[in-house]
Motif scaffolding. Structure first.
Motif, PDB file in Angstrom:
ATOM      1  N   HIS A 148       0.833  -1.207   0.000  1.00 55.62           N
ATOM      2  CA  HIS A 148       0.000   0.000   0.000  1.00 55.62           C
ATOM      3  C   HIS A 148       0.870   1.260   0.000  1.00 55.62           C
ATOM      4  O   HIS A 148       0.604   2.202  -0.724  1.00 55.62           O
ATOM      5  CB  HIS A 148      -0.935  -0.022   1.213  1.00 55.62           C
ATOM      6  N   HIS A 149       1.926   1.248   0.803  1.00 60.46           N
ATOM      7  CA  HIS A 149       2.836   2.395   0.841  1.00 60.46           C
ATOM      8  C   HIS A 149       3.539   2.556  -0.499  1.00 60.46           C
ATOM      9  O   HIS A 149       3.716   3.662  -0.982  1.00 60.46           O
ATOM     10  CB  HIS A 149       3.862   2.209   1.960  1.00 60.46           C
ATOM     11  N   HIS A 150       3.904   1.462  -1.117  1.00 63.19           N
ATOM     12  CA  HIS A 150       4.572   1.514  -2.422  1.00 63.19           C
ATOM     13  C   HIS A 150       3.633   2.103  -3.477  1.00 63.19           C
ATOM     14  O   HIS A 150       4.050   2.857  -4.326  1.00 63.19           O
ATOM     15  CB  HIS A 150       5.025   0.101  -2.811  1.00 63.19           C
ATOM     16  N   ARG A 151       2.337   1.768  -3.391  1.00 64.81           N
ATOM     17  CA  ARG A 151       1.368   2.294  -4.347  1.00 64.81           C
ATOM     18  C   ARG A 151       1.259   3.808  -4.210  1.00 64.81           C
ATOM     19  O   ARG A 151       1.190   4.524  -5.201  1.00 64.81           O
ATOM     20  CB  ARG A 151       0.009   1.641  -4.131  1.00 64.81           C
ATOM     21  N   LYS A 152       1.248   4.311  -2.970  1.00 64.25           N
ATOM     22  CA  LYS A 152       1.187   5.758  -2.780  1.00 64.25           C
ATOM     23  C   LYS A 152       2.428   6.426  -3.355  1.00 64.25           C
ATOM     24  O   LYS A 152       2.356   7.489  -3.943  1.00 64.25           O
ATOM     25  CB  LYS A 152       1.069   6.092  -1.291  1.00 64.25           C
ATOM     26  N   ASN A 156       4.208   5.358  -5.885  1.00 64.16           N
ATOM     27  CA  ASN A 156       4.081   5.361  -7.339  1.00 64.16           C
ATOM     28  C   ASN A 156       3.129   6.448  -7.808  1.00 64.16           C
ATOM     29  O   ASN A 156       3.374   7.101  -8.818  1.00 64.16           O
ATOM     30  CB  ASN A 156       3.593   4.004  -7.839  1.00 64.16           C
ATOM     31  N   ASN A 157       2.020   6.649  -7.089  1.00 63.90           N
ATOM     32  CA  ASN A 157       1.075   7.704  -7.460  1.00 63.90           C
ATOM     33  C   ASN A 157       1.728   9.075  -7.348  1.00 63.90           C
ATOM     34  O   ASN A 157       1.513   9.936  -8.191  1.00 63.90           O
ATOM     35  CB  ASN A 157      -0.167   7.640  -6.585  1.00 63.90           C
ATOM     36  N   ALA A 158       2.526   9.277  -6.325  1.00 60.64           N
ATOM     37  CA  ALA A 158       3.226  10.557  -6.171  1.00 60.64           C
ATOM     38  C   ALA A 158       4.212  10.764  -7.305  1.00 60.64           C
ATOM     39  O   ALA A 158       4.331  11.867  -7.847  1.00 60.64           O
ATOM     40  CB  ALA A 158       3.938  10.599  -4.826  1.00 60.64           C
ATOM     41  N   GLN A 159       4.913   9.713  -7.686  1.00 63.24           N
ATOM     42  CA  GLN A 159       5.861   9.841  -8.798  1.00 63.24           C
ATOM     43  C   GLN A 159       5.134  10.122 -10.105  1.00 63.24           C
ATOM     44  O   GLN A 159       5.592  10.924 -10.914  1.00 63.24           O
ATOM     45  CB  GLN A 159       6.688   8.565  -8.936  1.00 63.24           C
ATOM     46  N   ARG A 160       4.010   9.458 -10.329  1.00 61.56           N
ATOM     47  CA  ARG A 160       3.237   9.706 -11.553  1.00 61.56           C
ATOM     48  C   ARG A 160       2.722  11.140 -11.591  1.00 61.56           C
ATOM     49  O   ARG A 160       2.741  11.783 -12.642  1.00 61.56           O
ATOM     50  CB  ARG A 160       2.065   8.732 -11.639  1.00 61.56           C
ATOM     51  N   PHE A 161       2.251  11.629 -10.448  1.00 53.60           N
ATOM     52  CA  PHE A 161       1.759  13.004 -10.380  1.00 53.60           C
ATOM     53  C   PHE A 161       2.896  13.987 -10.656  1.00 53.60           C
ATOM     54  O   PHE A 161       2.729  14.946 -11.397  1.00 53.60           O
ATOM     55  CB  PHE A 161       1.153  13.259  -9.000  1.00 53.60           C
ATOM     56  N   GLU A 162       4.064  13.720 -10.081  1.00 58.48           N
ATOM     57  CA  GLU A 162       5.214  14.598 -10.306  1.00 58.48           C
ATOM     58  C   GLU A 162       5.643  14.570 -11.765  1.00 58.48           C
ATOM     59  O   GLU A 162       5.955  15.608 -12.356  1.00 58.48           O
ATOM     60  CB  GLU A 162       6.371  14.149  -9.417  1.00 58.48           C
TER      61      GLU A 162
END
Length: 56
Positions: free
Chosen positions: A10-14, A16-22
């Motif tokens: 779950h932490h890894h998914r967050k 990845n989402n932050a990296q995609r947003f960036e």
């Protein structure tokens, strides 16, 4: 043990989402700069007189 593993996923998914947003923000910035550059060149090419009236 399975609870800990699920928490890591779950932490890894967050992350990845932050990296995609960036990455999305960076891509939008590049597109915005490219549009402004094209607009600037277009403005220089289509000015009637070489010097704007406020500079004369």
């Amino acid at each position: 043990m399975s609870t800990e593993h699920h928490g890591e996923v779950h932490h890894h998914r967050k992350h990845n989402n932050a990296q995609r947003f960036e990455t999305l923000i960076q891509a939008l910035m590049v597109v915005a700069v490219a549009i402004l550059a094209v607009w600037l060149v277009y403005g220089f090419m289509n000015t009637g007189s070489g010097t704007p009236s406020w500079m004369q």
